[in-house]
Design a protein around this motif. Structure first.
Motif, PDB file in Angstrom:
ATOM      1  N   GLU A  33      60.259  60.986 -29.968  1.00 43.13           N
ATOM      2  CA  GLU A  33      60.972  62.190 -29.535  1.00 43.13           C
ATOM      3  C   GLU A  33      60.488  63.414 -30.252  1.00 43.13           C
ATOM      4  O   GLU A  33      60.352  64.496 -29.850  1.00 43.13           O
ATOM      5  CB  GLU A  33      62.388  61.870 -29.684  1.00 43.13           C
ATOM      6  N   ALA A  34      60.006  62.983 -31.608  1.00 44.84           N
ATOM      7  CA  ALA A  34      59.548  64.389 -32.462  1.00 44.84           C
ATOM      8  C   ALA A  34      58.151  64.557 -32.012  1.00 44.84           C
ATOM      9  O   ALA A  34      57.798  65.697 -32.533  1.00 44.84           O
ATOM     10  CB  ALA A  34      59.437  63.717 -33.924  1.00 44.84           C
ATOM     11  N   TRP A  35      57.463  64.118 -31.291  1.00 48.22           N
ATOM     12  CA  TRP A  35      56.032  64.342 -30.908  1.00 48.22           C
ATOM     13  C   TRP A  35      56.018  65.801 -30.176  1.00 48.22           C
ATOM     14  O   TRP A  35      55.181  66.542 -30.359  1.00 48.22           O
ATOM     15  CB  TRP A  35      55.443  63.356 -29.660  1.00 48.22           C
ATOM     16  N   ASP A  36      56.986  66.306 -29.603  1.00 51.52           N
ATOM     17  CA  ASP A  36      57.169  67.689 -28.633  1.00 51.52           C
ATOM     18  C   ASP A  36      57.636  68.749 -29.936  1.00 51.52           C
ATOM     19  O   ASP A  36      57.764  69.969 -29.357  1.00 51.52           O
ATOM     20  CB  ASP A  36      57.856  67.396 -27.571  1.00 51.52           C
ATOM     21  N   ARG A  37      57.941  68.512 -30.919  1.00 53.09           N
ATOM     22  CA  ARG A  37      58.461  69.484 -31.933  1.00 53.09           C
ATOM     23  C   ARG A  37      57.477  70.384 -32.207  1.00 53.09           C
ATOM     24  O   ARG A  37      56.151  69.890 -32.508  1.00 53.09           O
ATOM     25  CB  ARG A  37      59.209  68.728 -32.723  1.00 53.09           C
ATOM     26  N   SER A  38      57.804  71.765 -32.674  1.00 54.21           N
ATOM     27  CA  SER A  38      56.792  72.620 -33.152  1.00 54.21           C
ATOM     28  C   SER A  38      57.590  73.059 -34.574  1.00 54.21           C
ATOM     29  O   SER A  38      58.537  73.663 -34.384  1.00 54.21           O
ATOM     30  CB  SER A  38      56.534  73.575 -32.230  1.00 54.21           C
TER      31      SER A  38
END
Length: 75
Positions: A33-38
């Motif tokens: 889920e953290a993959w798309d965080r910036s």
């Protein structure tokens, strides 16, 4: 669409999803889920790189087809 948004749309918590796919590592769900965080955390994992059996388990848990799951990750 992200894994998190698909999970929330299905009305599942991370713990629910974890139990459904019979995994013992909540950090795995968090990392996908953290993959798309910036900015992207160093511990984030690309959800496109998972086994087919894991992807199939996740799609079943989310109540969507494997194709919809896979294509949803690209949106």
């Amino acid at each position: 669409m992200t894994l998190k948004s698909m999970r929330e749309q299905a009305g599942l918590t991370q713990q629910d999803l974890l139990a459904t796919i019979r995994s013992h590592s909540i950090s795995r769900i968090w990392a996908w889920e953290a993959w798309d965080r910036s900015p992207r955390p160093r511990t984030a994992r690309d959800p496109h790189i998972m086994s087919l059996s894991t992807a199939a388990s996740l799609s079943r848990a989310l109540g969507i087809s494997l194709d919809d799951f896979w294509h949803g990750l690209d949106k």
